[in-house]
Design an enzyme around this catalytic site. Sequence first.
Site, PDB file in Angstrom:
ATOM      1  N   PRO A 118       0.819  -1.215   0.000  1.00 43.21           N
ATOM      2  CA  PRO A 118       0.000   0.000   0.000  1.00 43.21           C
ATOM      3  C   PRO A 118       0.855   1.268   0.000  1.00 43.21           C
ATOM      4  O   PRO A 118       1.863   1.336   0.701  1.00 43.21           O
ATOM      5  CB  PRO A 118      -0.798  -0.102   1.303  1.00 43.21           C
ATOM      6  N   GLU A 119       0.439   2.226  -0.786  1.00 42.20           N
ATOM      7  CA  GLU A 119       1.131   3.514  -0.838  1.00 42.20           C
ATOM      8  C   GLU A 119       0.163   4.604  -0.372  1.00 42.20           C
ATOM      9  O   GLU A 119      -0.935   4.305   0.105  1.00 42.20           O
ATOM     10  CB  GLU A 119       1.631   3.766  -2.269  1.00 42.20           C
TER      11      GLU A 119
END
Length: 283
Positions: free
Chosen positions: A2-3
């Site tokens: 996840p960013e």
Amino acid sequence: MPELPEVEVLARHLRPLLRGKIIRAVDVRREKVLRPTSLREFQRALAGAKFTGLSRRGKYLLFQLRPKTGDESITLLGHLGMTGRMFLLKQNEQLPKHAVVIFDLGRENFVYEDTRYCGRMTLDVSPVENLGLEPLEPHFSIKVLAAHLKRSRQPVKVKLLDQSLVAGVGNIYASEALFRAKISPKLPAKKLTLAQTKKLWRAIRDVLAEAIRFGSTVQLKFADGKSDGLFYFGRAPGTPDFYEERLQVYDRAGKPCANCRYPIKRIVQAARSTFYCPHCQKV
Ligand SMILES: [Zn+2]
């Protein structure tokens, strides 16, 4: 992994669900994720505390809580690592096998699940102290970006992953932003012209903002595995793969470039995959 956009969407999703909820009990199944906070300290601080707010900084979640006694608010730092998920489950629903931390909120449990245990749920907030600018905030200016790039000989793609420059940009959105700005990922950061820096600045903001907008339309259903919040892949059964199509280079090696049909290439930079179009991103 996840960013920024995925974490932002998760924060927006969880914020109203957690607000006002009181932690009745804290169950920790892998103490490793609390480090450096001890289990004892973690449980003592959080048992009886009430969730009052939730924000995001870079790829971190910052939960605000009011303790059971005393006025000083508590900040709980969460990080999803590679495989972490955070969600609410009804009390009668079965906990996932890899549940790591479970907060009993009465009718529901707030669960942090992680198959690889490389995320965090801790009272140590020092990881956010050295983070760079938030790319969607006004203080992230072309001037500031240019000044940072000018100081680095690293390839621009590698430099973009430096969290002390831009917080929250990771492998996926770095590749996407460079493609959009038509800049070679191999170009040394200090060699970017002002015109290229402007394009890159715009591209970073656009790819992140679009991903948040898109992610906000995806219903997050963590418990039944229908949508795990990693909406950039959109591979969950029954959901259309439309976000995958929105990614123009990431994980598309050998597929035709959307601009010129030339095959997208994968290279390795600083032990991470980079995807780009050698035709559109020559310099
Ligand atoms: Zn191309």
